[in-house]
Design a protein around this motif. Structure first.
Motif, mmCIF file in Angstrom:
data_model
loop_
_atom_site.group_PDB
_atom_site.id
_atom_site.type_symbol
_atom_site.label_atom_id
_atom_site.label_comp_id
_atom_site.label_asym_id
_atom_site.label_seq_id
_atom_site.Cartn_x
_atom_site.Cartn_y
_atom_site.Cartn_z
ATOM 1 N N TYR B 177 0.992 -1.235 -0.077
ATOM 2 C CA TYR B 177 -0.044 -0.084 -0.021
ATOM 3 C C TYR B 177 0.796 1.374 0.084
ATOM 4 N N ASP B 196 -0.732 1.826 4.590
ATOM 5 C CA ASP B 196 -2.147 2.013 4.963
ATOM 6 C C ASP B 196 -2.367 0.780 5.922
ATOM 7 N N LEU B 197 -1.717 -0.230 5.936
ATOM 8 C CA LEU B 197 -2.189 -1.352 6.682
ATOM 9 C C LEU B 197 -0.899 -2.002 7.440
ATOM 10 N N LEU B 224 -12.607 -4.138 6.125
ATOM 11 C CA LEU B 224 -11.702 -3.050 6.570
ATOM 12 C C LEU B 224 -12.809 -2.039 7.060
ATOM 13 N N THR B 225 -12.248 -1.496 8.187
ATOM 14 C CA THR B 225 -12.900 -0.395 8.862
ATOM 15 C C THR B 225 -11.863 0.822 9.077
ATOM 16 N N GLU B 226 -10.617 0.551 9.267
ATOM 17 C CA GLU B 226 -9.720 1.788 9.227
ATOM 18 C C GLU B 226 -8.279 1.502 8.849
ATOM 19 N N VAL B 227 -7.498 2.317 8.597
ATOM 20 C CA VAL B 227 -6.226 2.183 7.857
ATOM 21 C C VAL B 227 -5.345 3.281 8.626
ATOM 22 N N THR B 229 -2.751 5.876 9.458
ATOM 23 C CA THR B 229 -2.479 7.435 8.738
ATOM 24 C C THR B 229 -0.903 8.024 9.011
ATOM 25 N N SER B 246 -7.218 6.284 10.733
ATOM 26 C CA SER B 246 -8.257 6.942 10.065
ATOM 27 C C SER B 246 -9.523 6.926 11.011
ATOM 28 N N SER B 286 -10.525 11.553 11.057
ATOM 29 C CA SER B 286 -9.259 10.763 10.638
ATOM 30 C C SER B 286 -8.037 11.525 10.979
#
Lengths: 177, 446
Positions: B177, B196-197, B224-227, B229, B246, B286
């Motif tokens: 990512y 991101d992950l 997926l609910t959040e990454v 940042t 996020s 976020s």
């Protein structure tokens, strides 16, 4: 209802952004796609609960929207669930799961919900007659703008009449990666 | 040296770097700004993949009221656009982050990263040149050995200063990512990179492998609910780092606990104010940047509308919250439509952690004086760019009658955004990046 119109407009804007991000340099951005899908989900949920309250208060609802009459808000806002379909998200939105799909699959909510869980074999992959890139559910008319708001430039052909919002599975935005 | 008791800091224009042209070339858009550990060097990265380093000249003793100016020291092309043939994706050359290594010898080192690849650059000075070879011709070709009858040792002669940048390490192929952060560990041997992950731990000397220390990728991407940042190492504790998400949460991880730091040691999260709920609540919560204070006791986070200071010992809520541009809360729908709501603002601490700074729109930037509970809005513009011109505080009119010198929210230029700012580690000198210009301000020396 104000909220209803607002929700549909936000959905239309979000879809446009999602399509625009496909051609962005550097590829699809996961963070941005996630945020877009969250907004779309909120807008979809609010659109549905506002439609339901319209129905409950005795307002007429179009026959093409069986979802509204039978499903409860709880089911609408359920958490993402595994989707057995391997179809990439963007192809599935291109197949425009609009009115024709609904009538094919029946008019009650159970089947509409099951539509999201259909195995690949059952899901119709046939492209719709109108080879359009956008789903049917987007409003055909441009939304009324609040005073002072700017009109967002939407690509031609992506705003079309449509009723069923739930057939777009927002969770499938992510598997494009 | 911060303001005296009761005294406000007065900020003055010092320099501006970059084209005066209103027509901004995309490659010139500044994407990162960073002082080195002494503040002598100031690096910028841009969308075109270039790094420009400015150096502060030795103080001009004749004019003590001026601090020294920053002049170009080195410019080099750090990253080039690449194409991932497997995924049919172009990889942008835009420099996402630059982080300096503490200086160990005569040369300077920095890490620069684009979306996929991190590079370690060595910047060294050359001010002597060997002359007097008798084994080579003028053009460098070796002479016929039969013609050489004696050995002459070359002598080093002074030459015009040349600053060379060379890539010493390339850390590639470790991120699926897009990389959003790099952070050098206080051990000076390792650093982390975050996408991101996932977060990876590298050794500065080793490029062919890295350790994955955080992985939040769900088994099913549809869940997926959040990454991630942003991520940063603690300034003193080499086992500790934080990463923001996020969803507005920050996780503090201790690498001694386990090899994979998926389980956080601390989770910092403030409950959402239900009265502020909107379509865009998730987007504006976020976190776009997280920075430890220099003393390592606090960390600061930036979300779309505010800056929050967290005490590392208290996970339930921030100890301070500063509103950057609360007047935008009622405009979120428009900001969503014009994409501004996705802007990622950074934030920074001053040298002694008493003041924090972040950018806004209309080329405004904001400073929050924690001790004196004061804040100020300043503007970076060519109109206020006479040498040592004092910056006048700006005010946004949020409703009702607009006073003279105030600007109304609807007149703000949302194309003029300050996303990147940096504060000299020891002095009151700040670097503020507008779209394609770098402004340097300093406080008025009394």
């Amino acid at each position: 209802m104000e909220v209803n119109i607002e929700a549909r407009r936000i959905l239309a804007v979000s879809i446009s952004k999602l399509y625009a991000s496909r051609t962005q340099r550097g590829g699809l951005r996961l963070h941005r796609s996630l945020l877009l899908s969250l907004v779309m989900r909120s807008a979809r949920d609010i659109y549905h609960s506002s439609r339901e309250s319209e129905v409950l208060s005795g307002a007429q609802s179009a026959p093409e929207e069986p979802m509204d009459t039978s499903s409860s808000p709880g089911e609408q806002t359920r958490l993402p669930e595994p989707q057995p379909e391997p179809q990439p998200v963007l192809n599935s939105t291109e197949t425009a799961p609009g009115e024709p799909d609904n009538t094919e699959d029946g008019c009650d909510s159970e089947i509409i919900e099951d539509k999201e869980n259909l195995s690949p074999a059952k899901q119709s992959r046939k492209r719709r007659g109108k080879a359009s890139a956008a789903p049917d559910f987007l409003p055909s008319k441009r939304a009324r703008l609040e005073p002072g708001e700017e009109r967002y430039e939407v690509p031609l052909g992506s705003c079309r009449a449509g009723e069923s919002l739930t057939t777009l599975s927002l969770n499938r935005v992510i598997p494009a990666f | 040296k911060i303001a005296g008791p009761g005294g406000d800091m007065q900020w003055c224009f010092s320099q501006v770097k970059g084209a005066i042209d209103d027509d901004v070339a995309e490659a010139d858009i500044i994407s990162t700004v960073e002082f080195n550990h002494t503040g002598e060097l100031l690096a910028t990265g841009d969308k075109g993949g270039r790094v420009v380093i400015f150096q502060q000249e030795i103080e001009n003793k004749n004019q003590p009221q001026f601090r020294s100016e920053y002049n170009v020291y080195s410019t080099f092309q750090s990253h080039e656009p690449e194409f991932d043939y497997l995924k049919s994706l172009e990889i942008e050359e835009k420099i996402n982050k630059i982080r300096w290594l503490p200086q160990k010898n005569a040369a300077q080192f920095l890490l620069s990263t684009n979306d996929k690849t991190i590079k370690l650059w060595k910047i060294s000075e050359r001010d002597k040149r060997p002359e007097g070879y008798n084994l080579k011709e003028e053009d460098g070709r070796y002479k016929d050995p039969n013609t050489i009858t004696s050995l002459r040792v070359p002598v080093l002669k002074p030459m015009d200063l040349m600053v060379e940048a060379s890539p010493r390490r390339v850390f590639a192929n470790a991120h699926t990512y897009h990389i959003n952060s790099v952070s050098v560990n206080s051990d000076n041997e390792t650093y982390l990179s975050a996408d991101d992950l996932r977060i990876n731990l590298w050794h500065l000397e080793i490029t062919d492998r890295s350790f994955n220390i955080v992985d939040i990728k769900p088994a099913n991407m549809e869940e997926l609910t959040e990454v991630i940042t942003a991520a940063e190492f603690h300034p003193h504790q080499c086992n500790t780092f934080v990463y923001s998400s996020s969803k507005g949460t920050i996780r503090l991880c201790d690498m001694r606990v386990s090899a994979l730091c998926d389980k956080h040691s601390k989770l910092f999260e403030e409950p959402e104010d239900p009265s502020n709920r909107s379509f865009f609540s998730e987007i504006i919560s976020s976190i776009s940047d997280v920075k430890f204070s220099h003393n390592g006791r606090y960390m600061m986070t930036r979300d779309y509308l505010s800056v929050k200071i967290w005490d590392l010992n208290m996970e339930t809520r921030p100890v301070e919250t500063y509103q950057v541009h609360e007047y935008l809360r009622s405009k979120l729908c428009s900001l969503y439509e014009n994409d501004c709501i996705f802007d990622k603002f950074e934030c920074c601490w001053n040298g002694n952690d008493s003041v924090v700074m972040t950018g806004s729109y209309n080329n405004f930037f904001r400073m929050f004086d924690r001790g004196h509970r004061r804040d100020v809005t300043l503007e970076a513009s060519r109109e206020n760019s006479k040498p040592m011109q004092v910056l006048k505080p700006r005010k946004v009119c949020t409703g009702g009658k607009r006073k003279k010198d105030e600007i109304s929210v609807d007149s703000l230029d949302f194309n003029k955004k300050i996303l990147h700012t940096a504060w000299h580690p020891q002095d009151n000198i700040i670097a503020v990046a507008t779209t394609n210009n770098l402004y340097i301000f300093q406080d008025k020396v009394n």
